[in-house]
Write a protein that holds these residues in place. Sequence first.
Motif, PDB file in Angstrom:
ATOM      1  N   LYS A 101       1.328   8.049  -0.885  1.00 23.69           N
ATOM      2  CA  LYS A 101       0.572   9.306  -0.860  1.00 23.69           C
ATOM      3  C   LYS A 101      -0.390   9.398  -2.048  1.00 23.69           C
ATOM      4  N   ARG A 102       0.106   9.052  -3.221  1.00 27.75           N
ATOM      5  CA  ARG A 102      -0.731   9.171  -4.427  1.00 27.75           C
ATOM      6  C   ARG A 102      -1.936   8.241  -4.370  1.00 27.75           C
ATOM      7  N   LEU A 103      -1.704   6.971  -4.039  1.00 29.20           N
ATOM      8  CA  LEU A 103      -2.794   6.002  -4.056  1.00 29.20           C
ATOM      9  C   LEU A 103      -3.805   6.229  -2.928  1.00 29.20           C
ATOM     10  N   LEU A 104      -3.319   6.610  -1.758  1.00 31.77           N
ATOM     11  CA  LEU A 104      -4.220   6.733  -0.611  1.00 31.77           C
ATOM     12  C   LEU A 104      -4.872   8.100  -0.453  1.00 31.77           C
ATOM     13  N   PHE A 105      -4.215   9.156  -0.985  1.00 35.73           N
ATOM     14  CA  PHE A 105      -4.705  10.504  -0.690  1.00 35.73           C
ATOM     15  C   PHE A 105      -4.964  11.376  -1.919  1.00 35.73           C
ATOM     16  N   GLU A 106      -4.346  11.071  -3.057  1.00 34.53           N
ATOM     17  CA  GLU A 106      -4.440  11.981  -4.183  1.00 34.53           C
ATOM     18  C   GLU A 106      -5.322  11.473  -5.322  1.00 34.53           C
ATOM     19  N   GLU A 107      -5.395  10.171  -5.500  1.00 33.80           N
ATOM     20  CA  GLU A 107      -6.243   9.659  -6.575  1.00 33.80           C
ATOM     21  C   GLU A 107      -7.717   9.831  -6.215  1.00 33.80           C
ATOM     22  N   SER A 108      -8.554   9.893  -7.234  1.00 34.21           N
ATOM     23  CA  SER A 108      -9.985  10.056  -7.010  1.00 34.21           C
ATOM     24  C   SER A 108     -10.766   8.976  -7.762  1.00 34.21           C
ATOM     25  N   ASP A 171      -3.048 -11.440   6.779  1.00 39.36           N
ATOM     26  CA  ASP A 171      -2.956 -10.441   5.721  1.00 39.36           C
ATOM     27  C   ASP A 171      -4.122 -10.564   4.740  1.00 39.36           C
ATOM     28  N   VAL A 172      -4.478 -11.805   4.416  1.00 39.00           N
ATOM     29  CA  VAL A 172      -5.603 -12.030   3.504  1.00 39.00           C
ATOM     30  C   VAL A 172      -6.901 -11.496   4.105  1.00 39.00           C
ATOM     31  N   ARG A 173      -7.100 -11.722   5.382  1.00 40.30           N
ATOM     32  CA  ARG A 173      -8.319 -11.254   6.046  1.00 40.30           C
ATOM     33  C   ARG A 173      -8.376  -9.721   6.074  1.00 40.30           C
ATOM     34  N   LEU A 174      -7.244  -9.081   6.300  1.00 42.73           N
ATOM     35  CA  LEU A 174      -7.233  -7.622   6.296  1.00 42.73           C
ATOM     36  C   LEU A 174      -7.602  -7.090   4.920  1.00 42.73           C
ATOM     37  N   VAL A 175      -7.024  -7.671   3.881  1.00 41.10           N
ATOM     38  CA  VAL A 175      -7.327  -7.233   2.524  1.00 41.10           C
ATOM     39  C   VAL A 175      -8.799  -7.473   2.211  1.00 41.10           C
ATOM     40  N   GLN A 176      -9.318  -8.625   2.579  1.00 40.73           N
ATOM     41  CA  GLN A 176     -10.727  -8.927   2.316  1.00 40.73           C
ATOM     42  C   GLN A 176     -11.660  -7.945   3.025  1.00 40.73           C
ATOM     43  N   ALA A 177     -11.283  -7.546   4.233  1.00 39.84           N
ATOM     44  CA  ALA A 177     -12.090  -6.555   4.957  1.00 39.84           C
ATOM     45  C   ALA A 177     -12.056  -5.209   4.235  1.00 39.84           C
ATOM     46  N   CYS A 178     -10.900  -4.849   3.701  1.00 43.44           N
ATOM     47  CA  CYS A 178     -10.771  -3.577   2.990  1.00 43.44           C
ATOM     48  C   CYS A 178     -11.485  -3.609   1.644  1.00 43.44           C
ATOM     49  N   GLN A 179     -11.561  -4.784   1.013  1.00 43.13           N
ATOM     50  CA  GLN A 179     -12.256  -4.896  -0.270  1.00 43.13           C
ATOM     51  C   GLN A 179     -13.716  -4.465  -0.157  1.00 43.13           C
ATOM     52  N   LYS A 180     -14.302  -4.642   1.009  1.00 43.73           N
ATOM     53  CA  LYS A 180     -15.700  -4.273   1.220  1.00 43.73           C
ATOM     54  C   LYS A 180     -15.893  -2.758   1.294  1.00 43.73           C
ATOM     55  N   LEU A 181     -14.778  -2.028   1.483  1.00 42.49           N
ATOM     56  CA  LEU A 181     -14.860  -0.583   1.661  1.00 42.49           C
ATOM     57  C   LEU A 181     -14.515   0.203   0.405  1.00 42.49           C
ATOM     58  N   GLY A 182     -13.835  -0.449  -0.551  1.00 42.78           N
ATOM     59  CA  GLY A 182     -13.444   0.283  -1.744  1.00 42.78           C
ATOM     60  C   GLY A 182     -12.351  -0.427  -2.521  1.00 42.78           C
TER      61      GLY A 182
END
Length: 249
Positions: A101-108, A171-182
């Motif tokens: 919750k903290r990492l995905l929704f509360e941190e800014s 798993d590596v490909r999913l993380v790499q795709a997410c790295q492009k978003l933030g």
Amino acid sequence: MKTCVIIPALNEEQNVARAVHSARAASGTDVRVIVVDGGSSDKTRRAARRAGAHAVLSCTERGRGVQMNFGANSRHAKDAQALVFLHADAVLPANYTASVKRLLFEESPPAVLGAFRLRIAGALRGVRLVAWGANIRSRLLGLPYGDQALFLRRETFDAVGGYPKLPLLEDVRLVQACQKLGAIRIAPQDVAVSDRRWRVLGVARTTLLNQVIMLGDALHVDLHTLATTYRASYQRAAEQRSKRPSARP
């Protein structure tokens, strides 16, 4: 926060209950636990149900990525705000949902994807160094692997198209795709993973094989070829180990 923990499994009768129990242990939260079986020949499905999994699904196609997508796209997970992907031989830390919750929704700004620190359970010599290296890689490169219990928001999972249908490194490909978003962030708690892979191949050989796989991928070697190499190496080591009189079960 509605959280769905998805556990892909194949012949995990001896391990899946611990994974399910750890996922259900979060108190005061809305957590749903889904085990996706890839056609086990043992009593994995029965063990998962007895452990309290909210849903035990049968996927006609094997493979962690395929099974995790199957669970995430099922009706049981459609209304989840956060998705956590847990290997069947791993145990989540206590109160893991607070970190999610903290990492995905509360941190800014919030993390696009998160994971836990890796701890390899067992007394095998050398695994602490392996875990240390994995945790350094995760923090410095923002590249956690699937055994660290990856988690992300539902909309992020949908935006990147879920796990790619690959025989290896999904798993590596999913993380790499997410790295492009933030940002990719690592929670301060440990997920405990069985040392069974390292027991079969040995710490040095397992580490070397993993590096060969990553190097091969960097050189654009076909992933099906790399997957065949990985599984053949593991199978040979398992067969050799089973012939030793002193081999552990």
